[in-house]
Design an enzyme around this catalytic site. Sequence first.
Site, mmCIF file in Angstrom:
data_model
loop_
_atom_site.group_PDB
_atom_site.id
_atom_site.type_symbol
_atom_site.label_atom_id
_atom_site.label_comp_id
_atom_site.label_asym_id
_atom_site.label_seq_id
_atom_site.Cartn_x
_atom_site.Cartn_y
_atom_site.Cartn_z
ATOM 1 N N LEU A 38 165.734 42.733 29.967
ATOM 2 C CA LEU A 38 164.809 42.021 29.106
ATOM 3 C C LEU A 38 163.506 41.668 29.817
ATOM 4 C CD1 LEU A 38 167.328 39.504 27.480
ATOM 5 C CD2 LEU A 38 166.492 41.657 26.503
ATOM 6 N N LYS A 57 175.040 31.538 49.194
ATOM 7 C CA LYS A 57 174.524 31.926 50.505
ATOM 8 C C LYS A 57 175.539 31.807 51.639
ATOM 9 C CE LYS A 57 169.715 30.651 49.424
ATOM 10 N NZ LYS A 57 169.965 30.364 48.007
ATOM 11 N N ASP A 84 162.317 37.927 34.225
ATOM 12 C CA ASP A 84 163.440 37.406 35.012
ATOM 13 C C ASP A 84 163.094 36.278 35.985
ATOM 14 O OD1 ASP A 84 166.154 37.318 35.740
ATOM 15 O OD2 ASP A 84 165.789 38.581 37.461
ATOM 16 N N ASP A 91 180.800 43.461 36.513
ATOM 17 C CA ASP A 91 180.520 43.909 35.146
ATOM 18 C C ASP A 91 181.684 43.686 34.192
ATOM 19 O OD1 ASP A 91 177.891 45.003 35.582
ATOM 20 O OD2 ASP A 91 178.824 46.703 36.590
#
Length: 378
Positions: free
Chosen positions: A167, A221, A132, A240
């Site tokens: 992953l 931010k 990642d 999601d």
Amino acid sequence: MTPLKTQLLQRAEAEGFDVVRVTTPDAIPEAPARLRRFLEEGFHGEMGWMQERADQRGTPATLWPEVRSIIMLGVNYGPDRDPMAGLADRSGGLISVYAQGDDYHDVIKKRLKSLGRWWGEVTGAPLKVFIDTAPVMEKPLAAAAGLGWQGKHTNLVSRDFGSWLFLGSIFSATEIEADAPERDRCGSCRACLDACPTAAFPAPYRLDARRCISYLTIENKGPIPAEFREAIGNRIYGCDDCLAACPWNKFAVTAREHKLKAREDLRAPRLADLARLDDPAFRALFAKNPVKRIGRDRFIRNVLIAIGNSGDPGLIEVVEGLLGDEAALVRAMAVWALARLAPARLAAQAWRRDDETDADVKAEWWAAGHAAPMHQGA
């Protein structure tokens, strides 16, 4: 399949990986052009790190010239209940499935390093382990290796695990038999595109991160643009919706790794409790959890947006308490939330507007004063 590759698959399964496939470093030739277009259109928003090492992202051999094979590994984090169910509970906050348990970086990195050590001993060749944070385009590589395909929402979809795969990758200097890529199985379906609350997909297979709730609540931010706040609902960290909408989730299974399963206190935490978190309490609650990386102030910003969308008068008092918070980001969203819940109560705090020095907070006071008459009742 060669005996060496058979050993690799068996060892990866023993280390706790749910799926492993192999591809070559030249397997994603279209990636550099797609990434370049994404960056040129500004779809990456504030994620400047994507641009800084774009050449390494698009071409794996540029990142590490010795690479001959790329081992792509997946760990299932399938939820044990509908991720969308929490959207109806407006007094609770919704945290993305991947962030309801322990930080997957820590969980998977240990497995990758263990598998890497073993692979190095077996082959005697150098390797690199990535998860990642490195400039690796994991999703295109995973698709090239056959773990799944990139759906119209740009995320990986697996026939066996649906939308729910973490992953990781191992770049190896050893030649390994490559697997065939998975073909795109989306067909005419556009469920993921239609599910997006903020219309973040200008076209299938293209994402404008600046409109994505995951980007807005995590990577962004500053204050979240006003045009997206209502659509965020009670999502306080990530989103999601496009993942959960995918029909391939009918084949998904619940995560077997206990550390990746949802903590009960993070399934639908009470907004009132979250809004009262100071920095030490925030760090304690989210120890070993991905949410910790955005810090207390950005998190409370998100919580206040959810509160402003809640319509719950029981949350007015906790919002009032944040109008004087040390963080300007928190004060700004407290003004917005109170203007939504009780404009008359905000009017009673107008002296704060006169004392304010931060430009963003002043802008929220101005917007609140023009969005609704300050004499209205709660």
